[in-house]
Design an enzyme around this catalytic site. Structure first.
Site, PDB file in Angstrom:
ATOM      1  N   PHE A 145      29.131   4.793 185.702  1.00 52.42           N
ATOM      2  CA  PHE A 145      28.236   4.311 186.750  1.00 52.42           C
ATOM      3  C   PHE A 145      27.613   5.513 187.439  1.00 52.42           C
ATOM      4  O   PHE A 145      28.258   6.558 187.548  1.00 52.42           O
ATOM      5  CB  PHE A 145      29.030   3.546 187.823  1.00 52.42           C
ATOM      6  CG  PHE A 145      29.627   2.246 187.356  1.00 52.42           C
ATOM      7  CD1 PHE A 145      29.021   1.036 187.663  1.00 52.42           C
ATOM      8  CD2 PHE A 145      30.805   2.225 186.622  1.00 52.42           C
ATOM      9  CE1 PHE A 145      29.582  -0.170 187.253  1.00 52.42           C
ATOM     10  CE2 PHE A 145      31.368   1.025 186.205  1.00 52.42           C
ATOM     11  CZ  PHE A 145      30.759  -0.181 186.522  1.00 52.42           C
ATOM     12  N   THR A 154      32.957   2.698 181.027  1.00 52.62           N
ATOM     13  CA  THR A 154      31.611   2.523 181.563  1.00 52.62           C
ATOM     14  C   THR A 154      31.364   3.599 182.612  1.00 52.62           C
ATOM     15  O   THR A 154      32.216   3.831 183.473  1.00 52.62           O
ATOM     16  CB  THR A 154      31.423   1.133 182.191  1.00 52.62           C
ATOM     17  OG1 THR A 154      31.572   0.163 181.159  1.00 52.62           O
ATOM     18  CG2 THR A 154      30.044   0.968 182.804  1.00 52.62           C
TER      19      THR A 154
END
Ligand code: PEP
Ligand code: MN
Length: 597
Positions: free
Chosen positions: A484, A482
């Site tokens: 960010f 992921t």
């Protein structure tokens, strides 16, 4: 182990003596502390020998821009031949220190004799004991007494035990700041300068609490073969690497053939950055300016730790975003502020309640987090100042003492449940219960206090909620990342100033005009400015059916090389992108730079 008294000939250096890893702290001249031995990979770079002031200033600028956190350079060189260049001595120390100070890089240099201590003391941040001096016990004793950090290099023919005994000399003389450096050993092999003993990393890790770095340069000795061994060192668990870099290696006075060109070093740093999330680590950067805290805010406004910096995220304690915050910021300087939704997160940054926000933007398996693309267009007063990637690993957590056989219900966020599908298929009898987040699932399981319940969440939740790890790494696909982005308000006085690291990404949003070829013409401008488009995402505009926002990410890491006039300076790059955006405005509506970072 039954007998806690160490059976090893070394004592202070042993794991039995001290269970937790030692972190050696090295302050720089900008109020920062570089930590060797924690979750950040540190890179030390610079030439073999200091040769001139110009050479040091040039190479320091280059390695700092690529993300080195310390500068190396020998002023007293232990050369095999007495007729080779022996180093510039004190003059060299001056150039080394001046160049290091200019970029906030503490300096590492070799000490060959204790008589040099009075000269060296005022210039040196980290002493290096070279391979040839690893068993110079008088030198070890004297240097250990100084209390300054020491990098101890493994001797040419030293066993791991010899190596740790040498470290013991330093520790026994009173210092705790010892960093071990594997730099290759003598074997029958002639293809490389030495043989890099990579397995020494995990072996040492088991035997000692001291931080371990690797010098692939002296180990391998051949320029092109050094970067892969640098990467292998990091993959093998090293806390950092020390690498020789020279801007003109053909003219180097020592070890030219093994000096990396700055571009090679830069590529190596990129590769390490890509590898780090897999290892659950990140790269140490000289990026945070002294934390000049604004005096206008009262302690109450600053909540929790007085004067601390707040970073908002969406979710509960233990959310993956919290790990991202710890990775991106120096965790000691930052306080996490939980919010209950992404829009609340954006709002709190806009309002100045939080200094920063940690926002998930895309997942390698599930794709974009569209809600946050929409928030980036809605909240016009925030920009992106950085990004961080996490490798998402799920664990099955149960109550303390609980067993896998007892589990009947598994709590987690639906996305996490689906990411562990294959694992869950092996337990068809388990009931799946949706939770609003993985951390909430962990919290619920801990509150229910029954071994029938388990949660799928990140492993950090185990200690956070007093749970046991029943099974680790249960995700179907280890390639689950992921990304960010870190946001801050445009009007806020910067509390942390990014520096040294050359921006790598420019994010821009724009609305195309409703006419044929509109997107094509916009992309033409991006191409004209040599902005290497790495991502293009479109989102429908609310209230304007069939019109779209376009989000463009450009990889600008090679811009400095392509356009030498920019001199790779952050200011030059910013102005250049602003110019590109001005031109884009002739073709598109509402063009905005989301961030250059
Ligand atoms: C050096 O780092 O420049 C050096 C001489 O290394 P080693 O002592 O490992 O040979
Ligand atoms: Mn060298």
């Amino acid at each position: 182990m039954e007998n806690t008294e160490s059976q090893k000939p070394y004592k202070l250096a042993s794991r039995e003596y001290k269970k937790e890893n030692t972190i050696v702290e090295i302050p720089n001249n900008r109020g920062q502390v570089i930590r060797v031995g924690g979750s950040r990979i540190v890179t030390i770079a610079g030439p073999c020998a200091v040769e001139s002031r110009e050479q040091m200033l040039e190479v320091a600028a280059a390695v700092a821009a690529s993300g080195a956190v310390m500068l190396r350079g020998g002023a007293y060189k232990p050369r095999t031949s007495p007729y080779s260049f022996q180093g510039l001595g004190e003059e060299g120390l001056k150039y080394l220190k001046e160049a290091g100070d200019k970029y906030g890089l503490p300096v590492v240099t070799e000490i060959v004799d204790s008589s040099l201590i009075p000269i060296m003391e005022k210039y040196v941040d980290v002493y290096q004991i070279g391979a040839r001096n690893m068993q110079n016990f008088e030198l070890l004793k004297k240097v250990g007494m100084l209390g300054k950090p020491v990098i101890l290099k493994r001797g040419l023919s030293a066993t791991i035990e010899d190596f740790l005994m040498a470290a013991e000399y330093l520790l026994a003389s009173g210092t705790e700041k010892v960093i071990l450096c594997e730099r290759g050993i003598r074997t029958f092999e002639k293809a490389t300068r030495n043989t890099l003993d990579l397995s020494a990393i995990p072996v040492l890790r088991g035997l000692t609490h001291l931080p371990i770095i690797v010098d692939p340069s002296h180990a391998v000795g051949i320029r092109d073969k050094i970067p892969p061994m640098g990467l292998a060192s990091v993959a093998g668990g090293a806390d950092g690497i020390i690498v020789e870099v020279h801007c003109h290696p053909e003219k180097a006075l020592s070890d030219g053939p093994q000096a990396l060109y700055p571009q090679q070093f830069d590529k190596l740093m990129h590769d390490i950055e890509a590898l780090a999330p897999v290892l659950g680590k990140s790269i140490a950067h000289i990026r945070l300016q002294p934390l000049a805290l604004s005096k206008e805010k009262t302690d109450k406004e600053n909540e929790k730790k007085p004067g601390s910096i707040l970073c908002a995220y969406s979710g509960n304690r233990g959310a993956y975003a919290e790990q991202a915050i710890a990775r991106y910021f120096d965790s000691e300087a930052i306080t996490e502020l939980p919010t209950s939704s992404f829009s609340e997160l954006f709002q709190s940054v806009t309002d100045g309640k939080a200094d920063f926000g940690m926002v998930p933007i895309e997942n390698s398996l599930a794709g974009s987090v569209y809600e946050n693309y929409d928030n980036l267009s809605r909240f016009e007063d925030v920009s992106i100042i950085g990004s961080v990637t996490l490798n998402i690993r799920h664990a099955l957590l149960g109550v303390k003492g609980g067993r896998l056989e007892d589990v009947k219900n598994v709590y987690s966020h639906p996305q996490a449940l689906s990411q562990c599908k294959k694992y869950l298929e092996n337990h068809p009898e388990w009931k799946h219960v949706d939770a609003v987040s993985t951390a909430t699932a962990a919290k619920t399981v801990s509150q229910l206090e029954s071994s029938e319940n388990a949660a799928i969440a990140s492993i950090v939740n185990a200690s956070l909620y007093g749970l046991d790890v029943l099974c680790e790494d249960i995700e179907d696909n280890p390639g689950n990342f992921t990304r960010f982005v870190v946001i801050s308000a445009n009007n806020a006085k910067p509390k942390l100033k990014m520096m040294n690291v050359t921006p790598k990404t420019a994010s821009i949003i724009f609305k195309t005009k409703n006419q044929p070829g509109a997107l094509y013409h916009c992309l033409g401008i991006i191409d004209k400015y040599k902005l290497n488009l790495s991502r293009l995402e479109s989102r429908p505009i609310e209230g304007e059916p069939w019109r779209y926002w376009f989000y463009a990410d450009a990889d600008i890491s090679a811009l400095g090389e392509q356009i030498p006039e920019l001199e790779n300076s952050e200011k030059g790059i910013r102005e250049y992108i602003e110019k590109a955006v001005e031109e884009l405005k002739t073709m598109a509506d509402d063009v905005r730079i989301l961030g250059i970072y």
